[in-house]
Design a protein around this motif. Sequence first.
Motif, PDB file in Angstrom:
ATOM      1  N   VAL A  29     -15.676  -3.405 159.020  1.00 46.33           N
ATOM      2  CA  VAL A  29     -16.886  -2.599 158.881  1.00 46.33           C
ATOM      3  C   VAL A  29     -17.732  -3.148 157.738  1.00 46.33           C
ATOM      4  O   VAL A  29     -17.219  -3.765 156.800  1.00 46.33           O
ATOM      5  CB  VAL A  29     -16.567  -1.111 158.608  1.00 46.33           C
ATOM      6  N   HIS A  30     -19.033  -2.914 157.828  1.00 43.97           N
ATOM      7  CA  HIS A  30     -19.940  -3.311 156.759  1.00 43.97           C
ATOM      8  C   HIS A  30     -19.682  -2.441 155.538  1.00 43.97           C
ATOM      9  O   HIS A  30     -19.312  -1.258 155.652  1.00 43.97           O
ATOM     10  CB  HIS A  30     -21.391  -3.146 157.216  1.00 43.97           C
ATOM     11  N   LEU A  31     -19.873  -3.026 154.363  1.00 50.96           N
ATOM     12  CA  LEU A  31     -19.633  -2.303 153.116  1.00 50.96           C
ATOM     13  C   LEU A  31     -20.453  -1.027 153.023  1.00 50.96           C
ATOM     14  O   LEU A  31     -20.024  -0.052 152.395  1.00 50.96           O
ATOM     15  CB  LEU A  31     -19.966  -3.218 151.925  1.00 50.96           C
ATOM     16  N   HIS A  32     -21.632  -1.017 153.648  1.00 46.23           N
ATOM     17  CA  HIS A  32     -22.496   0.160 153.581  1.00 46.23           C
ATOM     18  C   HIS A  32     -22.402   1.044 154.831  1.00 46.23           C
ATOM     19  O   HIS A  32     -23.289   1.878 155.054  1.00 46.23           O
ATOM     20  CB  HIS A  32     -23.940  -0.262 153.330  1.00 46.23           C
ATOM     21  N   GLU A  33     -21.366   0.855 155.602  1.00 50.82           N
ATOM     22  CA  GLU A  33     -21.136   1.742 156.749  1.00 50.82           C
ATOM     23  C   GLU A  33     -20.420   2.990 156.220  1.00 50.82           C
ATOM     24  O   GLU A  33     -19.222   3.206 156.444  1.00 50.82           O
ATOM     25  CB  GLU A  33     -20.304   1.028 157.813  1.00 50.82           C
ATOM     26  N   TYR A  34     -21.200   3.802 155.507  1.00 49.44           N
ATOM     27  CA  TYR A  34     -20.617   4.872 154.710  1.00 49.44           C
ATOM     28  C   TYR A  34     -19.851   5.902 155.521  1.00 49.44           C
ATOM     29  O   TYR A  34     -18.782   6.357 155.101  1.00 49.44           O
ATOM     30  CB  TYR A  34     -21.714   5.572 153.905  1.00 49.44           C
ATOM     31  N   THR A  35     -20.373   6.283 156.675  1.00 51.39           N
ATOM     32  CA  THR A  35     -19.710   7.331 157.446  1.00 51.39           C
ATOM     33  C   THR A  35     -18.283   6.928 157.798  1.00 51.39           C
ATOM     34  O   THR A  35     -17.348   7.729 157.664  1.00 51.39           O
ATOM     35  CB  THR A  35     -20.508   7.643 158.725  1.00 51.39           C
ATOM     36  N   ARG A  36     -18.083   5.688 158.198  1.00 58.08           N
ATOM     37  CA  ARG A  36     -16.731   5.225 158.543  1.00 58.08           C
ATOM     38  C   ARG A  36     -15.855   5.120 157.294  1.00 58.08           C
ATOM     39  O   ARG A  36     -14.686   5.530 157.312  1.00 58.08           O
ATOM     40  CB  ARG A  36     -16.820   3.854 159.239  1.00 58.08           C
ATOM     41  N   ILE A  37     -16.392   4.579 156.217  1.00 59.42           N
ATOM     42  CA  ILE A  37     -15.603   4.405 154.996  1.00 59.42           C
ATOM     43  C   ILE A  37     -15.258   5.750 154.363  1.00 59.42           C
ATOM     44  O   ILE A  37     -14.128   5.974 153.919  1.00 59.42           O
ATOM     45  CB  ILE A  37     -16.354   3.495 154.012  1.00 59.42           C
ATOM     46  N   TYR A  38     -16.212   6.655 154.341  1.00 63.10           N
ATOM     47  CA  TYR A  38     -15.967   7.978 153.759  1.00 63.10           C
ATOM     48  C   TYR A  38     -14.899   8.750 154.533  1.00 63.10           C
ATOM     49  O   TYR A  38     -14.260   9.654 153.988  1.00 63.10           O
ATOM     50  CB  TYR A  38     -17.243   8.811 153.766  1.00 63.10           C
ATOM     51  N   ALA A  39     -14.721   8.415 155.809  1.00 62.14           N
ATOM     52  CA  ALA A  39     -13.756   9.147 156.630  1.00 62.14           C
ATOM     53  C   ALA A  39     -12.321   8.959 156.144  1.00 62.14           C
ATOM     54  O   ALA A  39     -11.443   9.769 156.459  1.00 62.14           O
ATOM     55  CB  ALA A  39     -13.874   8.721 158.087  1.00 62.14           C
ATOM     56  N   VAL A  40     -12.067   7.918 155.381  1.00 60.28           N
ATOM     57  CA  VAL A  40     -10.720   7.639 154.861  1.00 60.28           C
ATOM     58  C   VAL A  40     -10.665   8.067 153.402  1.00 60.28           C
ATOM     59  O   VAL A  40     -11.313   7.449 152.551  1.00 60.28           O
ATOM     60  CB  VAL A  40     -10.383   6.139 154.968  1.00 60.28           C
ATOM     61  N   GLY A  42     -10.393   8.341 149.675  1.00 61.54           N
ATOM     62  CA  GLY A  42     -10.113   7.385 148.615  1.00 61.54           C
ATOM     63  C   GLY A  42     -10.513   5.953 148.899  1.00 61.54           C
ATOM     64  O   GLY A  42     -10.483   5.108 147.989  1.00 61.54           O
ATOM     65  N   LEU A  43     -10.917   5.633 150.133  1.00 60.49           N
ATOM     66  CA  LEU A  43     -11.215   4.238 150.470  1.00 60.49           C
ATOM     67  C   LEU A  43     -12.448   3.725 149.743  1.00 60.49           C
ATOM     68  O   LEU A  43     -12.446   2.603 149.228  1.00 60.49           O
ATOM     69  CB  LEU A  43     -11.395   4.091 151.981  1.00 60.49           C
ATOM     70  N   TYR A  44     -13.494   4.534 149.678  1.00 62.93           N
ATOM     71  CA  TYR A  44     -14.720   4.095 149.015  1.00 62.93           C
ATOM     72  C   TYR A  44     -14.444   3.777 147.548  1.00 62.93           C
ATOM     73  O   TYR A  44     -14.862   2.725 147.041  1.00 62.93           O
ATOM     74  CB  TYR A  44     -15.800   5.166 149.133  1.00 62.93           C
ATOM     75  N   GLU A  45     -13.750   4.645 146.865  1.00 62.09           N
ATOM     76  CA  GLU A  45     -13.440   4.415 145.461  1.00 62.09           C
ATOM     77  C   GLU A  45     -12.545   3.185 145.283  1.00 62.09           C
ATOM     78  O   GLU A  45     -12.720   2.403 144.350  1.00 62.09           O
ATOM     79  CB  GLU A  45     -12.776   5.638 144.841  1.00 62.09           C
ATOM     80  N   THR A  87     -19.940  10.488 147.200  1.00 64.90           N
ATOM     81  CA  THR A  87     -18.622  11.134 147.208  1.00 64.90           C
ATOM     82  C   THR A  87     -18.404  12.058 146.016  1.00 64.90           C
ATOM     83  O   THR A  87     -17.341  12.651 145.890  1.00 64.90           O
ATOM     84  CB  THR A  87     -17.491  10.093 147.234  1.00 64.90           C
ATOM     85  N   GLY A  88     -19.380  12.125 145.122  1.00 60.53           N
ATOM     86  CA  GLY A  88     -19.291  13.095 144.028  1.00 60.53           C
ATOM     87  C   GLY A  88     -18.824  12.571 142.694  1.00 60.53           C
ATOM     88  O   GLY A  88     -18.619  13.345 141.760  1.00 60.53           O
ATOM     89  N   LEU A  89     -18.689  11.250 142.552  1.00 60.80           N
ATOM     90  CA  LEU A  89     -18.170  10.708 141.307  1.00 60.80           C
ATOM     91  C   LEU A  89     -19.110  10.969 140.134  1.00 60.80           C
ATOM     92  O   LEU A  89     -18.670  11.347 139.043  1.00 60.80           O
ATOM     93  CB  LEU A  89     -17.905   9.213 141.446  1.00 60.80           C
ATOM     94  N   VAL A  90     -20.416  10.778 140.330  1.00 60.67           N
ATOM     95  CA  VAL A  90     -21.361  11.002 139.238  1.00 60.67           C
ATOM     96  C   VAL A  90     -21.351  12.475 138.823  1.00 60.67           C
ATOM     97  O   VAL A  90     -21.339  12.794 137.623  1.00 60.67           O
ATOM     98  CB  VAL A  90     -22.781  10.559 139.632  1.00 60.67           C
ATOM     99  N   ALA A 111     -21.496  12.284 153.428  1.00 63.42           N
ATOM    100  CA  ALA A 111     -21.309  12.270 151.976  1.00 63.42           C
ATOM    101  C   ALA A 111     -20.967  13.666 151.485  1.00 63.42           C
ATOM    102  O   ALA A 111     -20.060  13.846 150.658  1.00 63.42           O
ATOM    103  CB  ALA A 111     -22.573  11.753 151.289  1.00 63.42           C
ATOM    104  N   ARG A 112     -21.685  14.654 151.987  1.00 63.06           N
ATOM    105  CA  ARG A 112     -21.402  16.038 151.595  1.00 63.06           C
ATOM    106  C   ARG A 112     -19.982  16.433 151.995  1.00 63.06           C
ATOM    107  O   ARG A 112     -19.224  17.002 151.199  1.00 63.06           O
ATOM    108  CB  ARG A 112     -22.410  16.989 152.232  1.00 63.06           C
ATOM    109  N   GLU A 113     -19.612  16.104 153.223  1.00 68.63           N
ATOM    110  CA  GLU A 113     -18.273  16.440 153.713  1.00 68.63           C
ATOM    111  C   GLU A 113     -17.194  15.779 152.856  1.00 68.63           C
ATOM    112  O   GLU A 113     -16.176  16.399 152.519  1.00 68.63           O
ATOM    113  CB  GLU A 113     -18.133  16.003 155.176  1.00 68.63           C
ATOM    114  N   THR A 114     -17.430  14.533 152.472  1.00 65.00           N
ATOM    115  CA  THR A 114     -16.448  13.795 151.676  1.00 65.00           C
ATOM    116  C   THR A 114     -16.335  14.371 150.277  1.00 65.00           C
ATOM    117  O   THR A 114     -15.232  14.525 149.737  1.00 65.00           O
ATOM    118  CB  THR A 114     -16.843  12.310 151.598  1.00 65.00           C
ATOM    119  N   SER A 115     -17.471  14.693 149.671  1.00 70.29           N
ATOM    120  CA  SER A 115     -17.444  15.267 148.328  1.00 70.29           C
ATOM    121  C   SER A 115     -16.715  16.607 148.314  1.00 70.29           C
ATOM    122  O   SER A 115     -15.887  16.868 147.432  1.00 70.29           O
ATOM    123  CB  SER A 115     -18.871  15.449 147.808  1.00 70.29           C
TER     124      SER A 115
END
Length: 237
Positions: A29-40, A42-45, A87-90, A111-115
């Motif tokens: 997946v592309h690095l900015h394919e956020y919906t797929r990455i956020y689905a896992v 801890g993966l984004y972090e 994902t809410g880190l800030v 993003a909201r769902e992941t946060s």
Amino acid sequence: MADVFAGVRLLGPPETDGEYIALSEHETVHLHEYTRIYAVPGLYEHVVQERLQCRSPQVAAAGFLRAAASLGLDPGSMTVLDVGAGTGLVGELVRGGGVAQVIGVDSLPAARETSLRDRPGVYADYVIGDFLRPDALREALRPYALGGLVSAGAFGGTHATPQALDNALAVLPAGAPVAFTIDERWMDESDPDGFGAAIGRLTAGGRLTVLERTRFRHRVTTTGEPIFYQLVVGRTG
């Protein structure tokens, strides 16, 4: 966590035409394919914060807290807007620095769902919206006495134009601390449509006083090359 993601590989030029993540031998997946990455969880972090050494959240949060302190404001009495909250880190970082309440805004429902899944309780509210179309956002934010703004990498490129920055600052009262990070490629002041020129116009018009403007390494690419951003810290006029 590293064991969980032991099979994740980072890909980039010349192997591909951009920055990609190989989640397995069967999925890239592309690095900015956020919906797929956020689905896992801890993966984004793991990829962006740990492997690519992203510092924008920490730099933006620290810059905001410095601005509040320099203006003599008590973070414990503030409601702060986090633009491009992801994902809410800030939000977690500024809350950890003593900010009483954070309102998140992001254009991506995932993003909201992941946060809410990974950092429950960080945000008093998390609004889905886009400051390029600010009317609905202004209505959603109306109940909150916003006293500042923080943003890590949300402005610039395909994320949000200078007009979005202008619209976001417009929801704040005068004298509010702000801190945001932007890719230095979009800060060239000779580009009339870029953020450098936009910040110049905001400053000249009295809508923004810049307290700090510094260059830092935002992260590295998937092939290890540095990407530099600028941190802008200021107060609204």
